[in-house]
Design an enzyme around this catalytic site. Structure first.
Site, mmCIF file in Angstrom:
data_model
loop_
_atom_site.group_PDB
_atom_site.id
_atom_site.type_symbol
_atom_site.label_atom_id
_atom_site.label_comp_id
_atom_site.label_asym_id
_atom_site.label_seq_id
_atom_site.Cartn_x
_atom_site.Cartn_y
_atom_site.Cartn_z
ATOM 1 N N LYS A 70 25.269 45.743 40.661
ATOM 2 C CA LYS A 70 26.377 45.528 41.597
ATOM 3 C C LYS A 70 27.695 45.959 40.976
ATOM 4 O O LYS A 70 28.584 46.471 41.669
ATOM 5 C CB LYS A 70 26.433 44.065 42.020
ATOM 6 C CG LYS A 70 27.535 43.768 43.044
ATOM 7 C CD LYS A 70 27.350 44.568 44.334
ATOM 8 C CE LYS A 70 28.506 44.328 45.320
ATOM 9 N NZ LYS A 70 28.487 42.989 45.919
ATOM 10 N N LYS B 282 38.195 40.045 41.828
ATOM 11 C CA LYS B 282 37.269 39.295 40.973
ATOM 12 C C LYS B 282 36.153 40.190 40.460
ATOM 13 O O LYS B 282 35.847 40.198 39.254
ATOM 14 C CB LYS B 282 36.702 38.113 41.762
ATOM 15 C CG LYS B 282 35.620 37.316 41.061
ATOM 16 C CD LYS B 282 34.195 37.726 41.461
ATOM 17 C CE LYS B 282 33.916 37.475 42.939
ATOM 18 N NZ LYS B 282 32.509 37.821 43.281
#
Length: 280
Positions: A160, A228
């Protein structure tokens, strides 16, 4: 995203028990037949397979290891599947904690945004024990169209990060092209219809550029969550002694977007910071 994904499992006839920190967000699922639980631990006690989809690593840690967390109530043989984008090291920590309870853990972050979640076309990036992944695979098939087992615990999260690095570079390219086209006086819809069919074609052009033209910055994925994710990738890069200057630049531009009050908008709000820089 989690609500849409859970809805697909309900529609397929699977019994579902849900917990959300804000119960109102779960009401549509409860209306469709889901059962309510008062804590993550209560979900674990009611379930053989538990999916989690929350916001940031601190949320994941609380859901798994906090008071009334999943790990405290995990039964032998159970499987936990974290679909949050979080730290690879946290994914391996969860896997170790699950193994200590004779249970298993899978990390399975997704790509495809709110559109992919609604349409069950997500790309699911899977890490964990092969047998556990095989057990969960029929449920993944209800949620996405491209499911790939990357390897052991944490590899889904590392994959990811690769995905987010590509998106960061793609997003700045798409937004800069729109700013350039607008200043050059082009009809932006006509311009997009041409370039999205060529080598520049990508998901961002197809799905997010039209939202920019409509000035619709509703989130499919929040700016603050993308900041983030980029922070996780940059921290992992430092740990591996890698230089990722492109990613670092885009993260700083997104921090500017957040500072301008747009942290709860979608990632395509990057164009707002670029417009501000150019005075247009």
């Amino acid at each position: 995203m989690g609500r849409s994904m859970c809805g697909h499992l309900l529609a397929a006839g699977h019994p579902v028990t849900v917990f959300s920190r804000t119960r109102a967000k779960a009401e549509p699922l409860l209306a469709d037949g889901a059962a309510w639980a008062d804590s993550p631990a209560a979900v674990a006690r009611a379930s053989e397979i538990v999916f989690t989809m929350v916001g940031v690593p601190a949320d994941v840690r609380d859901v798994y290891f906090g008071d009334n967390g999943l790990i405290s109530a995990l039964a032998p043989g159970a499987i936990v599947v974290d679909m949050t984008t979080t730290e690879p090291s946290l994914a391996t920590e969860i896997a170790s904690a699950a193994a200590a309870k004779d249970a298993r853990a899978v990390d399975a972050p997704v790509s495809g945004g709110d559109v992919g979640a609604r349409n069950a076309t997500l790309s699911i990036l899977v890490g964990g024990d092969a047998d556990a992944v095989a057990t969960v695979r029929p449920l993944f098939d209800r949620l996405g169209k491209h499911i790939v087992h990357q390897g052991g615990p944490g590899t889904g999260q590392h994959t990811k990060m690769c995905n987010q690095i590509v998106i960061a570079g793609t997003m700045i390219g798409v937004c800069e092209s729109l700013v350039y086209g607008a200043k050059a006086g082009l009809d932006l819809e006509t311009m997009l219809s041409s370039i999205k069919s060529g080598a520049a074609g990508c998901w961002t052009l197809e799905n997010l550029a039209p939202r920019v033209l409509k000035r619709n910055f509703d989130p499919g994925f929040l700016v603050e969550h993308f900041i983030k994710d980029m922070g996780i990738a940059l921290a992992e890069a430092r740990r591996m002694h890698l230089a990722l200057p492109g990613l670092a630049l885009v993260q700083q531009l997104y921090v500017a977007v957040q500072a301008q009050g747009h942290g709860r908008k979608g990632t395509h709000a990057l164009v707002l910071a670029l417009e501000h820089l150019s005075g247009i």
